[in-house]
Enzyme design. Structure first.
Site, PDB file in Angstrom:
ATOM      1  N   GLU A  83      -2.620 -17.141  -3.920  1.00  0.00           N
ATOM      2  CA  GLU A  83      -2.654 -16.682  -5.310  1.00  0.00           C
ATOM      3  C   GLU A  83      -4.010 -16.089  -5.707  1.00  0.00           C
ATOM      4  O   GLU A  83      -4.124 -15.455  -6.746  1.00  0.00           O
ATOM      5  CB  GLU A  83      -2.216 -17.803  -6.266  1.00  0.00           C
ATOM      6  CG  GLU A  83      -3.084 -19.041  -6.276  1.00  0.00           C
ATOM      7  CD  GLU A  83      -2.803 -20.026  -5.129  1.00  0.00           C
ATOM      8  OE1 GLU A  83      -2.070 -19.688  -4.187  1.00  0.00           O
ATOM      9  OE2 GLU A  83      -3.364 -21.140  -5.197  1.00  0.00           O
ATOM     10  N   HIS A 107      -0.099 -15.462   6.284  1.00  0.00           N
ATOM     11  CA  HIS A 107       1.179 -15.518   5.557  1.00  0.00           C
ATOM     12  C   HIS A 107       1.337 -14.150   4.890  1.00  0.00           C
ATOM     13  O   HIS A 107       0.359 -13.603   4.356  1.00  0.00           O
ATOM     14  CB  HIS A 107       1.133 -16.652   4.530  1.00  0.00           C
ATOM     15  CG  HIS A 107       2.368 -16.780   3.680  1.00  0.00           C
ATOM     16  ND1 HIS A 107       3.651 -16.639   4.178  1.00  0.00           N
ATOM     17  CD2 HIS A 107       2.507 -17.055   2.363  1.00  0.00           C
ATOM     18  CE1 HIS A 107       4.515 -16.810   3.189  1.00  0.00           C
ATOM     19  NE2 HIS A 107       3.852 -17.061   2.082  1.00  0.00           N
ATOM     20  N   GLU A 226      12.013 -48.013   4.351  1.00  0.00           N
ATOM     21  CA  GLU A 226      13.278 -47.442   4.812  1.00  0.00           C
ATOM     22  C   GLU A 226      13.316 -45.919   4.700  1.00  0.00           C
ATOM     23  O   GLU A 226      13.714 -45.242   5.638  1.00  0.00           O
ATOM     24  CB  GLU A 226      14.421 -48.063   3.993  1.00  0.00           C
ATOM     25  CG  GLU A 226      15.773 -47.949   4.617  1.00  0.00           C
ATOM     26  CD  GLU A 226      15.843 -48.507   6.031  1.00  0.00           C
ATOM     27  OE1 GLU A 226      16.252 -47.735   6.915  1.00  0.00           O
ATOM     28  OE2 GLU A 226      15.491 -49.682   6.284  1.00  0.00           O
TER      29      GLU A 226
HETATM   30  P1  NDP Z   1      -6.808 -23.462   1.187  1.00  0.00           P
HETATM   31  O1  NDP Z   1      -6.335 -23.780  -0.171  1.00  0.00           O
HETATM   32  O2  NDP Z   1      -7.059 -24.605   2.111  1.00  0.00           O
HETATM   33  O3  NDP Z   1      -8.113 -22.521   1.099  1.00  0.00           O
HETATM   34  C1  NDP Z   1      -9.179 -22.895   0.393  1.00  0.00           C
HETATM   35  C2  NDP Z   1     -10.375 -22.066   0.853  1.00  0.00           C
HETATM   36  O4  NDP Z   1     -10.397 -20.816   0.166  1.00  0.00           O
HETATM   37  C3  NDP Z   1     -11.637 -22.811   0.529  1.00  0.00           C
HETATM   38  O5  NDP Z   1     -12.562 -22.617   1.570  1.00  0.00           O
HETATM   39  C4  NDP Z   1     -12.080 -22.124  -0.744  1.00  0.00           C
HETATM   40  O6  NDP Z   1     -13.471 -22.171  -0.941  1.00  0.00           O
HETATM   41  C5  NDP Z   1     -11.663 -20.694  -0.451  1.00  0.00           C
HETATM   42  N1  NDP Z   1     -11.565 -19.930  -1.685  1.00  0.00           N
HETATM   43  C6  NDP Z   1     -10.761 -20.164  -2.750  1.00  0.00           C
HETATM   44  N2  NDP Z   1     -10.980 -19.257  -3.707  1.00  0.00           N
HETATM   45  C7  NDP Z   1     -11.971 -18.461  -3.259  1.00  0.00           C
HETATM   46  C8  NDP Z   1     -12.650 -17.353  -3.801  1.00  0.00           C
HETATM   47  N3  NDP Z   1     -12.361 -16.897  -5.028  1.00  0.00           N
HETATM   48  N4  NDP Z   1     -13.615 -16.763  -3.058  1.00  0.00           N
HETATM   49  C9  NDP Z   1     -13.914 -17.223  -1.833  1.00  0.00           C
HETATM   50  N5  NDP Z   1     -13.298 -18.284  -1.252  1.00  0.00           N
HETATM   51  C10 NDP Z   1     -12.350 -18.877  -1.971  1.00  0.00           C
HETATM   52  O7  NDP Z   1      -5.814 -22.389   1.842  1.00  0.00           O
HETATM   53  P2  NDP Z   1      -4.813 -22.612   3.050  1.00  0.00           P
HETATM   54  O8  NDP Z   1      -5.593 -22.776   4.307  1.00  0.00           O
HETATM   55  O9  NDP Z   1      -3.773 -23.606   2.673  1.00  0.00           O
HETATM   56  O10 NDP Z   1      -4.090 -21.190   3.068  1.00  0.00           O
HETATM   57  C11 NDP Z   1      -4.737 -20.037   3.537  1.00  0.00           C
HETATM   58  C12 NDP Z   1      -3.679 -19.039   4.001  1.00  0.00           C
HETATM   59  O11 NDP Z   1      -2.990 -19.581   5.125  1.00  0.00           O
HETATM   60  C13 NDP Z   1      -2.611 -18.746   2.962  1.00  0.00           C
HETATM   61  O12 NDP Z   1      -2.240 -17.410   3.121  1.00  0.00           O
HETATM   62  C14 NDP Z   1      -1.462 -19.654   3.380  1.00  0.00           C
HETATM   63  O13 NDP Z   1      -0.191 -19.205   2.976  1.00  0.00           O
HETATM   64  C15 NDP Z   1      -1.602 -19.595   4.880  1.00  0.00           C
HETATM   65  N6  NDP Z   1      -1.027 -20.724   5.602  1.00  0.00           N
HETATM   66  C16 NDP Z   1      -1.399 -21.987   5.246  1.00  0.00           C
HETATM   67  C17 NDP Z   1      -0.919 -23.062   5.946  1.00  0.00           C
HETATM   68  C18 NDP Z   1      -1.496 -24.428   5.700  1.00  0.00           C
HETATM   69  O14 NDP Z   1      -1.402 -25.241   6.590  1.00  0.00           O
HETATM   70  N7  NDP Z   1      -2.096 -24.749   4.575  1.00  0.00           N
HETATM   71  C19 NDP Z   1       0.081 -22.914   7.026  1.00  0.00           C
HETATM   72  C20 NDP Z   1       0.294 -21.527   7.404  1.00  0.00           C
HETATM   73  C21 NDP Z   1      -0.210 -20.478   6.674  1.00  0.00           C
HETATM   74  P3  NDP Z   1     -14.135 -23.082  -2.127  1.00  0.00           P
HETATM   75  O15 NDP Z   1     -14.498 -24.380  -1.492  1.00  0.00           O
HETATM   76  O16 NDP Z   1     -15.316 -22.263  -2.524  1.00  0.00           O
HETATM   77  O17 NDP Z   1     -13.106 -23.215  -3.204  1.00  0.00           O
HETATM   78 MG    MG Z   2       3.877 -21.418   3.594  1.00  0.00          MG
HETATM   79 MG    MG Z   3      17.905 -48.735  10.174  1.00  0.00          MG
END
Ligand code: NDP
Ligand code: MG
Ligand code: MG
EC number: 1.1.1.86
Length: 333
Positions: A83, A107, A226
């Site tokens: 987002e 993604h 359970e």
């Molecule tokens: P996270 O919510 O874990 O990512 C957070 C990271 O993004 C932090 O390092 C945060 O830094 C940084 N961030 C947030 N906003 C900003 C900004 N404005 N500028 C710079 N850095 C920023 O993300 P996910 O790893 O869950 O997801 C990443 C991608 O991977 C997505 O596209 C998701 O759909 C995909 N994906 C995720 C999976 C999962 O296991 N979670 C599985 C497969 C795909 P800060 O500490 O500064 O906020």
């Molecule tokens: Mg997903």
């Molecule tokens: Mg049982």
């Protein structure tokens, strides 16, 4: 059967002289950065200042602003929350792309739903591990990996697929299998899977089972064991050997109950509801609502999240897990 690629099918040379910028250092970001570095590739990390910035520095990475990292790198992997990607791309990345660079996603959401529109002279592909980021790292360290999808949206250099495969191998995906896909397929199946089955489906199944047992007067502790605790034990058997392996291991009574009662729970109506969920994903209705929800400051998301945390299963779960020291440290910090 579709072709599945493994380490031995992929030549990673094309990625060796490139600089890879990992934007974001959260669940996926820290895993990709560390795995690719351990596989011998040149990795830099792009972040705003804050918690992740410090963590990535602590882990020994060359950490830069998002704009600087995007400018310096040849391959830019965007691993911030879906987002926020559009705003980050427009403010810090778009102007720093050069012809022949690669813009990469884990993604397809922002490309598939038209939120990010890259210039025509860069490669655009996805490398999507089919598992949570913390397991992408943990399995890599164990010598294994998480199955991954590679899909090309735009092939400006003629090497987009080769680069995507090399990235996936560097991230450990080639140990478990890499499958070719499209942005459309990855985006729609990923959203469907998490909504209908893996996250939405499983959470509601567990909560509803817990409610039925406790409302009938059974102890919350016994309901928790359970329907929640045992879920993992059952799912492990399914993961290791399919449904047949789980059914081999359980008692014949449980297997008979599975056949008799499962279809009473997941009915034709449930299947229709799943189709409706898929339709909302395919038409962009789900994406539109999620984008608008974020623009409004997430009022509904926050309210539901708070209510969910107040569900009785949360409290009893905390107590019981506290008494089971063999349950590993939580991934949720
Ligand atoms: P996270 O919510 O874990 O990512 C957070 C990271 O993004 C932090 O390092 C945060 O830094 C940084 N961030 C947030 N906003 C900003 C900004 N404005 N500028 C710079 N850095 C920023 O993300 P996910 O790893 O869950 O997801 C990443 C991608 O991977 C997505 O596209 C998701 O759909 C995909 N994906 C995720 C999976 C999962 O296991 N979670 C599985 C497969 C795909 P800060 O500490 O500064 O906020
Ligand atoms: Mg997903
Ligand atoms: Mg049982």
């Amino acid at each position: 059967m579709a072709k599945v690629y493994y380490d031995s099918d992929v030549n990673t040379a094309i990625l060796e002289d490139k600089t890879i910028a990992i934007i974001g250092y959260g669940s996926q970001g820290h895993a990709h950065a560390k795995n690719l570095r351990d596989s011998g590739f040149n990795v830099i990390v792009g972040l705003r200042e804050g918690k992740s910035f410090d963590a990535a520095k602590e882990d020994g990475f060359d950490v830069k602003s998002v704009a600087e990292a995007a400018k310096e790198a040849d391959v830019i992997m965007i691993l911030t929350p879906d987002e926020h990607q559009k705003a980050i791309y427009e403010a810090h990345i778009a102007d720093n792309l050069e012809a022949g660079n690669a813009l990469v996603f884990a993604h397809g959401f922002n490309i598939h739903y038209g939120q990010i529109v890259p210039p025509a002279d860069v490669d655009v592909f996805l490398v999507a591990p089919k598992g949570p980021g913390h397991l992408v790292r943990r399995t890599y360290e164990e010598g294994a990996g998480v199955p991954s999808l590679v899909g090309v949206y735009q092939d400006a250099t003629g090497h987009a697929k080769e680069l995507g495969m090399a990235y996936a191998v560097g991230n450990g995906g080639g140990r478990a299998g890499i499958l070719e896909t499209t942005f459309k397929e990855e985006t729609e199946t990923d959203l469907f899977g998490e909504q209908a089955v893996l996250c939405g489906g499983v959470s509601e199944l567990i909560k509803t089972g817990f409610e039925v047992l406790t409302e009938a007067g059974y102890q919350p502790e016994s309901a928790y064991f359970e329907v929640l605790h045992e879920m993992k034990l059952i799912v492990d058997l399914i993961y290791e050997g399919g449904l047949e392996n789980m059914r081999y291991s359980i008692s014949d009574t449980a297997e008979w109950g599975d056949y008799m009662s499962g279809p009473r729970i997941i009915t034709a109506d449930t299947k229709q509801a799943m189709r409706d969920v898929l339709t909302d994903i395919q038409t962009g209705e789900f994406a539109r609502n999620w984008i608008l929800e974020n623009q409004a400051g997430r009022p509904k998301f926050n309210a539901i999240k708070r209510n969910e945390l107040e569900h009785p299963i949360t409290e009893v779960g905390k107590e019981l897990r506290g008494l089971m020291p063999f349950i590993g440290e939580s991934l949720v910090d």
